[in-house]
Design a protein around this motif. Sequence first.
Motif, PDB file in Angstrom:
ATOM      1  N   ARG A   1      40.186  29.379  33.134  1.00 16.05           N
ATOM      2  CA  ARG A   1      39.256  29.563  34.230  1.00 16.05           C
ATOM      3  C   ARG A   1      38.689  30.979  34.211  1.00 16.05           C
ATOM      4  NH1 ARG A   1      41.657  31.266  38.931  1.00 16.05           N
ATOM      5  NH2 ARG A   1      43.866  31.756  38.830  1.00 16.05           N
ATOM      6  N   ILE A   2      39.048  31.704  33.188  1.00 20.08           N
ATOM      7  CA  ILE A   2      38.484  33.040  33.065  1.00 20.08           C
ATOM      8  C   ILE A   2      37.069  32.922  32.518  1.00 20.08           C
ATOM      9  CG2 ILE A   2      38.664  35.229  31.861  1.00 20.08           C
ATOM     10  CD1 ILE A   2      41.695  34.603  31.718  1.00 20.08           C
ATOM     11  N   ASP A   3      36.181  33.442  33.248  1.00 24.40           N
ATOM     12  CA  ASP A   3      34.794  33.432  32.811  1.00 24.40           C
ATOM     13  C   ASP A   3      34.629  34.451  31.691  1.00 24.40           C
ATOM     14  OD1 ASP A   3      32.127  33.604  32.477  1.00 24.40           O
ATOM     15  OD2 ASP A   3      31.658  34.161  34.547  1.00 24.40           O
ATOM     16  N   PRO A   4      34.123  34.034  30.552  1.00 25.15           N
ATOM     17  CA  PRO A   4      33.933  35.018  29.469  1.00 25.15           C
ATOM     18  C   PRO A   4      33.074  36.196  29.915  1.00 25.15           C
ATOM     19  CG  PRO A   4      33.582  32.798  28.669  1.00 25.15           C
ATOM     20  CD  PRO A   4      33.752  32.688  30.149  1.00 25.15           C
ATOM     21  N   ASP A   5      32.218  35.943  30.863  1.00 20.08           N
ATOM     22  CA  ASP A   5      31.395  37.054  31.350  1.00 20.08           C
ATOM     23  C   ASP A   5      32.169  37.997  32.250  1.00 20.08           C
ATOM     24  OD1 ASP A   5      29.146  36.369  30.014  1.00 20.08           O
ATOM     25  OD2 ASP A   5      28.339  35.128  31.634  1.00 20.08           O
ATOM     26  N   ALA A   6      33.361  37.575  32.606  1.00 15.86           N
ATOM     27  CA  ALA A   6      34.129  38.386  33.535  1.00 15.86           C
ATOM     28  C   ALA A   6      35.070  39.335  32.822  1.00 15.86           C
ATOM     29  CB  ALA A   6      34.928  37.478  34.466  1.00 15.86           C
ATOM     30  N   ILE A   7      35.091  39.270  31.518  1.00 17.19           N
ATOM     31  CA  ILE A   7      35.959  40.177  30.779  1.00 17.19           C
ATOM     32  C   ILE A   7      35.097  41.234  30.099  1.00 17.19           C
ATOM     33  CG2 ILE A   7      37.833  38.523  30.514  1.00 17.19           C
ATOM     34  CD1 ILE A   7      36.779  37.773  27.825  1.00 17.19           C
ATOM     35  N   PRO A   8      35.680  42.366  29.807  1.00 17.11           N
ATOM     36  CA  PRO A   8      34.857  43.491  29.313  1.00 17.11           C
ATOM     37  C   PRO A   8      33.996  43.112  28.113  1.00 17.11           C
ATOM     38  CG  PRO A   8      37.055  44.247  29.841  1.00 17.11           C
ATOM     39  CD  PRO A   8      37.086  42.755  29.990  1.00 17.11           C
ATOM     40  N   SER A   9      32.756  43.477  28.186  1.00 17.52           N
ATOM     41  CA  SER A   9      31.796  43.110  27.157  1.00 17.52           C
ATOM     42  C   SER A   9      31.446  44.310  26.287  1.00 17.52           C
ATOM     43  CB  SER A   9      30.522  42.589  27.819  1.00 17.52           C
ATOM     44  OG  SER A   9      29.428  42.702  26.939  1.00 17.52           O
ATOM     45  N   PRO A  10      31.665  44.202  24.990  1.00 15.97           N
ATOM     46  CA  PRO A  10      31.247  45.302  24.101  1.00 15.97           C
ATOM     47  C   PRO A  10      29.755  45.607  24.229  1.00 15.97           C
ATOM     48  CG  PRO A  10      32.656  43.762  22.914  1.00 15.97           C
ATOM     49  CD  PRO A  10      32.372  43.138  24.251  1.00 15.97           C
ATOM     50  N   ILE A  11      28.982  44.566  24.387  1.00 16.43           N
ATOM     51  CA  ILE A  11      27.534  44.773  24.471  1.00 16.43           C
ATOM     52  C   ILE A  11      27.186  45.639  25.680  1.00 16.43           C
ATOM     53  CG2 ILE A  11      25.307  43.608  24.705  1.00 16.43           C
ATOM     54  CD1 ILE A  11      26.848  43.108  22.065  1.00 16.43           C
ATOM     55  N   GLN A  12      27.843  45.328  26.787  1.00 15.69           N
ATOM     56  CA  GLN A  12      27.543  46.085  27.995  1.00 15.69           C
ATOM     57  C   GLN A  12      27.962  47.551  27.858  1.00 15.69           C
ATOM     58  OE1 GLN A  12      25.901  44.535  30.525  1.00 15.69           O
ATOM     59  NE2 GLN A  12      25.559  46.639  31.206  1.00 15.69           N
TER      60      GLN A  12
ATOM     61  N   LEU B   1      45.240  42.316  35.395  1.00 21.31           N
ATOM     62  CA  LEU B   1      45.171  43.098  34.160  1.00 21.31           C
ATOM     63  C   LEU B   1      44.267  44.285  34.447  1.00 21.31           C
ATOM     64  CD1 LEU B   1      45.654  43.543  31.153  1.00 21.31           C
ATOM     65  CD2 LEU B   1      43.708  42.059  30.695  1.00 21.31           C
ATOM     66  N   ILE B   2      44.823  45.451  34.360  1.00 19.13           N
ATOM     67  CA  ILE B   2      44.023  46.648  34.632  1.00 19.13           C
ATOM     68  C   ILE B   2      43.956  47.482  33.367  1.00 19.13           C
ATOM     69  CG2 ILE B   2      43.797  48.711  36.040  1.00 19.13           C
ATOM     70  CD1 ILE B   2      45.224  47.273  38.271  1.00 19.13           C
ATOM     71  N   LEU B   3      42.754  47.714  32.931  1.00 20.41           N
ATOM     72  CA  LEU B   3      42.559  48.449  31.679  1.00 20.41           C
ATOM     73  C   LEU B   3      41.930  49.802  31.974  1.00 20.41           C
ATOM     74  CD1 LEU B   3      40.961  45.520  29.650  1.00 20.41           C
ATOM     75  CD2 LEU B   3      43.329  46.288  29.554  1.00 20.41           C
ATOM     76  N   PRO B   4      42.298  50.818  31.225  1.00 19.14           N
ATOM     77  CA  PRO B   4      41.605  52.102  31.388  1.00 19.14           C
ATOM     78  C   PRO B   4      40.136  51.921  31.021  1.00 19.14           C
ATOM     79  CG  PRO B   4      43.408  52.261  29.787  1.00 19.14           C
ATOM     80  CD  PRO B   4      43.269  50.831  30.146  1.00 19.14           C
ATOM     81  N   GLU B   5      39.284  52.574  31.754  1.00 23.60           N
ATOM     82  CA  GLU B   5      37.865  52.398  31.507  1.00 23.60           C
ATOM     83  C   GLU B   5      37.489  52.693  30.055  1.00 23.60           C
ATOM     84  OE1 GLU B   5      35.522  51.130  33.215  1.00 23.60           O
ATOM     85  OE2 GLU B   5      33.864  51.650  31.885  1.00 23.60           O
ATOM     86  N   CYS B   6      38.027  53.752  29.516  1.00 21.08           N
ATOM     87  CA  CYS B   6      37.676  54.125  28.144  1.00 21.08           C
ATOM     88  C   CYS B   6      38.293  53.187  27.115  1.00 21.08           C
ATOM     89  CB  CYS B   6      38.128  55.544  27.839  1.00 21.08           C
ATOM     90  SG  CYS B   6      37.250  56.767  28.772  1.00 21.08           S
ATOM     91  N   MET B   7      39.219  52.380  27.546  1.00 18.55           N
ATOM     92  CA  MET B   7      39.885  51.484  26.591  1.00 18.55           C
ATOM     93  C   MET B   7      39.703  50.025  26.967  1.00 18.55           C
ATOM     94  SD  MET B   7      43.544  53.103  25.703  1.00 18.55           S
ATOM     95  CE  MET B   7      43.774  54.783  25.199  1.00 18.55           C
ATOM     96  N   LYS B   8      38.712  49.761  27.757  1.00 22.98           N
ATOM     97  CA  LYS B   8      38.629  48.365  28.197  1.00 22.98           C
ATOM     98  C   LYS B   8      38.235  47.443  27.053  1.00 22.98           C
ATOM     99  CE  LYS B   8      33.999  48.697  30.271  1.00 22.98           C
ATOM    100  NZ  LYS B   8      33.319  48.665  31.580  1.00 22.98           N
ATOM    101  N   LEU B   9      37.708  48.009  25.966  1.00 21.26           N
ATOM    102  CA  LEU B   9      37.387  47.159  24.822  1.00 21.26           C
ATOM    103  C   LEU B   9      38.511  47.103  23.793  1.00 21.26           C
ATOM    104  CD1 LEU B   9      33.652  48.124  24.214  1.00 21.26           C
ATOM    105  CD2 LEU B   9      34.580  46.228  25.555  1.00 21.26           C
ATOM    106  N   LEU B  10      39.598  47.802  24.078  1.00 18.60           N
ATOM    107  CA  LEU B  10      40.681  47.806  23.092  1.00 18.60           C
ATOM    108  C   LEU B  10      41.163  46.387  22.756  1.00 18.60           C
ATOM    109  CD1 LEU B  10      42.515  49.574  21.335  1.00 18.60           C
ATOM    110  CD2 LEU B  10      44.104  49.737  23.250  1.00 18.60           C
ATOM    111  N   PRO B  11      41.373  45.518  23.742  1.00 20.01           N
ATOM    112  CA  PRO B  11      41.836  44.165  23.374  1.00 20.01           C
ATOM    113  C   PRO B  11      40.840  43.407  22.484  1.00 20.01           C
ATOM    114  CG  PRO B  11      42.278  44.595  25.688  1.00 20.01           C
ATOM    115  CD  PRO B  11      41.437  45.739  25.197  1.00 20.01           C
ATOM    116  N   VAL B  12      39.578  43.431  22.841  1.00 19.96           N
ATOM    117  CA  VAL B  12      38.634  42.632  22.048  1.00 19.96           C
ATOM    118  C   VAL B  12      38.508  43.188  20.627  1.00 19.96           C
ATOM    119  CG1 VAL B  12      36.605  43.861  22.967  1.00 19.96           C
ATOM    120  CG2 VAL B  12      36.323  41.621  21.935  1.00 19.96           C
ATOM    121  N   TYR B  13      38.473  44.499  20.519  1.00 18.64           N
ATOM    122  CA  TYR B  13      38.364  45.084  19.179  1.00 18.64           C
ATOM    123  C   TYR B  13      39.654  44.906  18.386  1.00 18.64           C
ATOM    124  CZ  TYR B  13      33.898  47.365  20.381  1.00 18.64           C
ATOM    125  OH  TYR B  13      32.587  47.623  20.720  1.00 18.64           O
ATOM    126  N   LEU B  14      40.764  45.046  19.050  1.00 19.34           N
ATOM    127  CA  LEU B  14      42.030  44.853  18.348  1.00 19.34           C
ATOM    128  C   LEU B  14      42.125  43.426  17.808  1.00 19.34           C
ATOM    129  CD1 LEU B  14      44.880  45.787  17.556  1.00 19.34           C
ATOM    130  CD2 LEU B  14      45.667  44.866  19.739  1.00 19.34           C
TER     131      LEU B  14
END
Length: 1176
Positions: free
Chosen positions: A402-413, A977-990
Amino acid sequence: MSVNQQAHTGPPYGQPQPGYQGYQQPAYGGQPLPGVPQSQYGAYNGPMPGYQQPVPPQGYFPPLGFPSKGSPVSLNSDTSSLAPNFIGSSRAPPTSGAPPAASGASLPSGHLAYSQFGHGDVQNGIPASAAPMQRPPASQPFLPGSAPTPVSQTSTFQQYGPPPASVQQLSNHMAGMTIGSTTASAPPPAGLGYGPPTSIPPVSGSFSTTGSGLYTPYTASQGPPPTSVSQGLPLAQPPFPGQPVSTQRLPTQVPGFAPPPSSTGIGPSSYLPTTGAPRPPTMPGPPLPGQTIAGPPASQPNHVSSPPPPSTMSGPHPGPPMSGLHGPPPPTHPPQPGYQMQQNGSFGQVRGPQPNYGGAYPGTPNYGSQPGPPPPPKRLDPDSIPSPQLNELPPQQKPRHRIDPDAIPSPIQVIEDDRSNRGSEPFVTGVRGQVPPLVTTNFLVKDQGNASPRYIRCTSYNIPCTSDMAKQSQVPLAAVIKPLATLPPEETLPYLVDHGESGPVRCNRCKAYMCPFMQFIEGGRRFQCCFCSCVTEVPPHYFQHLDHTGKRVDFYDRPELSLGSYEFLATVDYCKNNKFPSPPAFIFMIDVSYNAVKSGLVRLICEELKSLLDYLPREGNMEESAIRVGFVTYNKVLHFYNVKSSLAQPQMMVVSDVADMFVPLLDGFLVNVNESRTVIASLLDQIPEMFADTRETETVFAPVIQAGLEALKAAECAGKLFIFHTSLPIAEAPGKLKNRDDKKLINTDKEKTLFQPQTSFYNNLAKDCVAQGCCVDLFLFPNQYLDVATLGVVTYQTGGSIYKYAYFQLETDQDRFLNDLRRDVQKEVGFDAVMRVRTSTGIRATDFFGAFYMSNTTDVEMAGLDCDKTITVEFKHDDKLSEDSGALLQCALLYTSCTGQRRLRIHNLSLNCCTQLADLYRNCETDTLINYLAKYAYRGVLSSPVKTVRDALINQCAQILACYRKNCASPSSAGQLILPECMKLLPVYLNCVLKSDVLQPGPEVTTDDRAYIRQLVTSMDVAETNVFFYPRLLPLTKADVDSDCLPAAIRNSEERLSKGDIYLLENGLNIFVWVGVNVQQGLIQNLFGVSSFSQISNALSTLPVLENPFSKKVRFIVDMLQVQRSRYMKLIIVKQEDKLEMLFKHFLVEDKSLSGGASYVDFLCHMHKEIRQLLS
Ligand SMILES: [Zn+2]
C-alpha cells in the motif's frame, strides 16, 4: 588491479612486493639497499626522522563477515623505519639557498623554463611567449649501447606477403627487407561494409582543428541544461551566503510504513541511545502525542530561497513535528510557477505540508493552516507518466504494497531540487566544510582556497571528532579524488608555480606542500604546518612580510597561498634516477590474427591511426606533440616496424621466440609523427594487406606487453601501450591462458575465482610496467570468453583503461570504437605518477580504491593517470579532531606531463569536524557514499562470497540509518521510517548497487562482462557511478523541439512508461531508445524514417539523419549525452514487447529485476526491517 584489492595475492600492505624492482620501497624512502639503484624519487614524500606513523585507528572496522580488506594489522604496517634515511639523504628542506631568480636557467635544455609565478600567471600550458616546445629527441631516443642484443633470439626482417605465421624463421639472424607497396598480396577485404574514414559520422568534440587538440568534453551544449521542469522555478539562493547551506538538510520521513505487528511494543523509549552516547543536546523535545516527524518539505530544506530565521537553524531538527502523517496535502499549498509542487522528494500523501504543521518556518504561515480535503489522486508529480498499461501487468508486477511509489524518496526530485536551488550560483570554495551541489547539477566552481568538487568529493563534509562517533555512525569517511579532472572552459586550470632549483616549500616534518592553510608566524619568518603543527623556517627566497591580519602580503599573488588547487614544477629531485624524464611514447600494438583481420578491425584501426596520430596530446600552443609513436602487430609472433624517417619504406622484423621477449630494433622504432609521416602512412596502408590472407587464429598476449615495456625501457621513457586484442591467448607463450569460464560457480563460495586472475604472471608483469611508467590501454574485441579478469590485470594496475566490444561488427560498432579510441588517444594523461594524501593529525588515509599499484601503505602509483580516473581514499581516525581546527586533506600527485615535464599537482580540502552526529548526517553526500560503497563491495567479491558482500552492504547501510534514527531523529513510532535528508536516497541507490551485474548477475550477463564492469566501476567518479547505478530515463516525446533543454527525467520504473511515448535511457555505457507500441505513426516516421512500429529495425546503431525537428532534437540529445560521458555509449533500439525489452528492463532499477533483485519499494521495506531490528 591494485595489490590491495586482491587479498588472495600479494603480501599485505606495507610489504615490498617480491620481485618488484621498479619502486623499491627502500629506494622510495630514500634508503638505498645494497645493489639497488639510488632512490628513484628521492625527494618525494617520506616522513621526517622522528615522525611517528599514526597509531592504528581504534574504530570503524568493516562489518563482520566482509574480510575483503587487508587485515587491520597489515593496514597499520609502519613504514616509518624507512623514513630517516630517506630524509637524510635527499630531503633537506630548502631552508637556505639562492633565490630562484634564474630558475629556468638551471633546467636542462629541452625543459621549459616557466616564469616565476609572480612575474605573470602561468597556467598549465605554454605561455604565448614561451620558447619553442621541446622537439621530441628523435635523434637520440635510444641508447644503442644499452640495447638488448638479439643474438640469441629468433628474428627476421620479413618481407610481407604470406601470413607471418608461415614465414620461415631465420635463427640468429636478422635480415632487413624493405616492405614495398608493390608486394601487396591482396586487395582490401571485400564485403565487409567498411567505408573510408570520411564516411564515418562526425564525432563530438574530437579532431577539432582549433584549440589544443585535446578532447574537450565540455562544449557549449554540455552539461545538463535546466530541464523544462526546472525552468519555471525561481532560482533559489543559498540561504546564508558564507555558511554551509547544508545546515538546512532535514530528515525525511517515509510515510506508508505502517508499524508492522511486531513493532507494536516498541515505543519511543526504545530509541534512546543504548551505547551510552548522550543524546545531542540540541535535539528538540519529543513530539507531542500523536505527532510524528516528517520534517519540512524536502524540496525546500536543501537550499530554500527564503531562509528560516537563524533560531530555527541551530538545532539539528528545525523541522517541527507534524501530526497526521497520512493526512492529505492541503489544497491551498501554493505551487510554484511552472512547477507542480511535489514535496518531500515526491512523498505522495505527505507531499504537501501537513495539517497542524506547527509553523517552524514563521515565514511560511500558510503551511498546515487548514486541514486538507480527501487525498488527491496519486502521482500528481510532473515526472509521473500516467500508466495506461498498469492494469495489464502480470500480477506480480502490480504494486503489492500500500506504499505509494510516489510517496517514497524520488531520485528525480532530489536531482531537480538541487538543480533549481544550486545550479544558478557558482560554487565558491572559500568556506570550510561546504557541501557542493550534486554531480547532476550543472554549476561553476570558483577556487578560493579549497579544491573544486570536480577534483575531490567527500562522503561527508563534517566528520566526527572521535573514532567512537565515526564507528557509531558507520558512515564511511572517504574522498573520491580525480586529480587530473577536466574542467569546463569557464574555469581556470591549476596554475603552474615554479620555485626554481629549490623546489616547492614544504613542511620539514610531514612534507606537506605549502598551501592556504599553513600559518605564517614570527613576522613571516617561519610557518606552522596545518597538518602536523611542526614549525618550519621560511626559505629566504620565499620570505614575505605579513599584513595586520597575519596574512602574507603576497597572499593573492601566489596560488599556493590562496587557491585550493595548483601545480609546482618539480625539480630533478623528484625525477627517477635524478634525471629529468624524456617525453613519453605511444605504442600501437595490433592483433592481426584471423578474427581481427576478417572483421575488418585491422583495416579500421590502420585507417584511423593515419589521421589520429596528428592529434596526440599537446599543451597550450605547442605546434606538435612531443610524444613519439611506435607500431607492433602480432598473432602467435610479434612484428616490429622500423619507420625511421630516412627509410623509403617501413621495415618489418619478426620475433617468433616469444618466451623471452626483446625489441629487435631501437633506432627507428619510436619516431616523431611529423618526421616519419610518409613511412608511417605507408606502413598503415600495408598492414591490412599483409595479413589479409592470414589463417592464424591463435594469439599471445603477455609477450605483447613485454615488448612494449622493453621498448620503453630501451628508450628510457614512460608511455602508453594501445593494445587491440581479440581472443583468449592460448598460443604457447608466457601468460598463456586457458578457458576457465564456469557460470556454475555463481552463488557458490568459488564465485570469487571468476574475478581473480588465473595466473599471477600478470601481476608480476604489472609491477614491472609500473616501475617503467608503462601504462597499458586495452581494446578488446571478443567473440567468446577471453578472461577479462586476467587480461585486465596489467591495465588495471598501470592506471590504464579497458574497452570491450563483444561480437564486434564493423557496421554497428565502428563509431563507438573509433570515438573511444580518439578520446583515449587524445585525453590528458600524466605518466609515472605517484599520489599521496596527507591529512591533519587525527585522521589518516587507510585504504585506496582504483586502478593503480601500491608497494607501500601510503603511495598510490600509476604508470599512467588520465583525466577520467578517480581514486577513492578512505580515512580513519587515529586521534581526536577538533571542531575548531577541522580536518584537512592534501592530495599531492607527482607526474610527468605529456611534454615530459615533471610536475606536482596539489589539491587541498578543508572539512568541518563535529561532536554531534546530527551534523555528520546533515553534511553527507549520498552519491559519493554510493561511489565508495560500490567500490568497496566490488573489491570484496575478489575475496568473499558475493552473498557475504551483499549482506555486509545492507548491514552497514542499515546501521548508518539506524544510528541516525536513534541519535538524531525525534522519537516516534517504530513503524515510521525516518531517513536523514541528505541520505534519503541511500536505500534506492544501495538497491541499485546490490542489483548490479557484479553482485547479482542475470542469466544473460557473461563472466567477462562482470569482470569488465567490476574494473570500470573501480575507477569511476561520482557522476559516473551515479548514472551507472541509477540510469537517466528521458521521455523523448516530451522534449521541446524548440529548445536546447533535455526533457525532465522520470523515475526508472516500467509503470512510468507510456505505450504512446518514446524514451531514452542512458547509464554511461549504453543508450537505449525504447518505443512504445502505441506511438503515433508520425513520430515513428519522423524518428526512424519508416511508416510503422513493426518496420523499426532494432539493428540500428545510430538514429537515421532525418530533416525534421523531432529527429534533430533527439539526435541532439543523444550527441549531448555522448559528449558528457567518458566512453561512447552503445545505442540500442528497443521496441516494446520485443525480446530486447528484457535487456532494457534490467535498467529499470526501481522495479523487481528478473535476476531476483528487489524493487525499490520492497527493498525499502527490507531496510526498514533491518533498521528496526538494530534498534530493538
Ligand atoms: Zn607538517
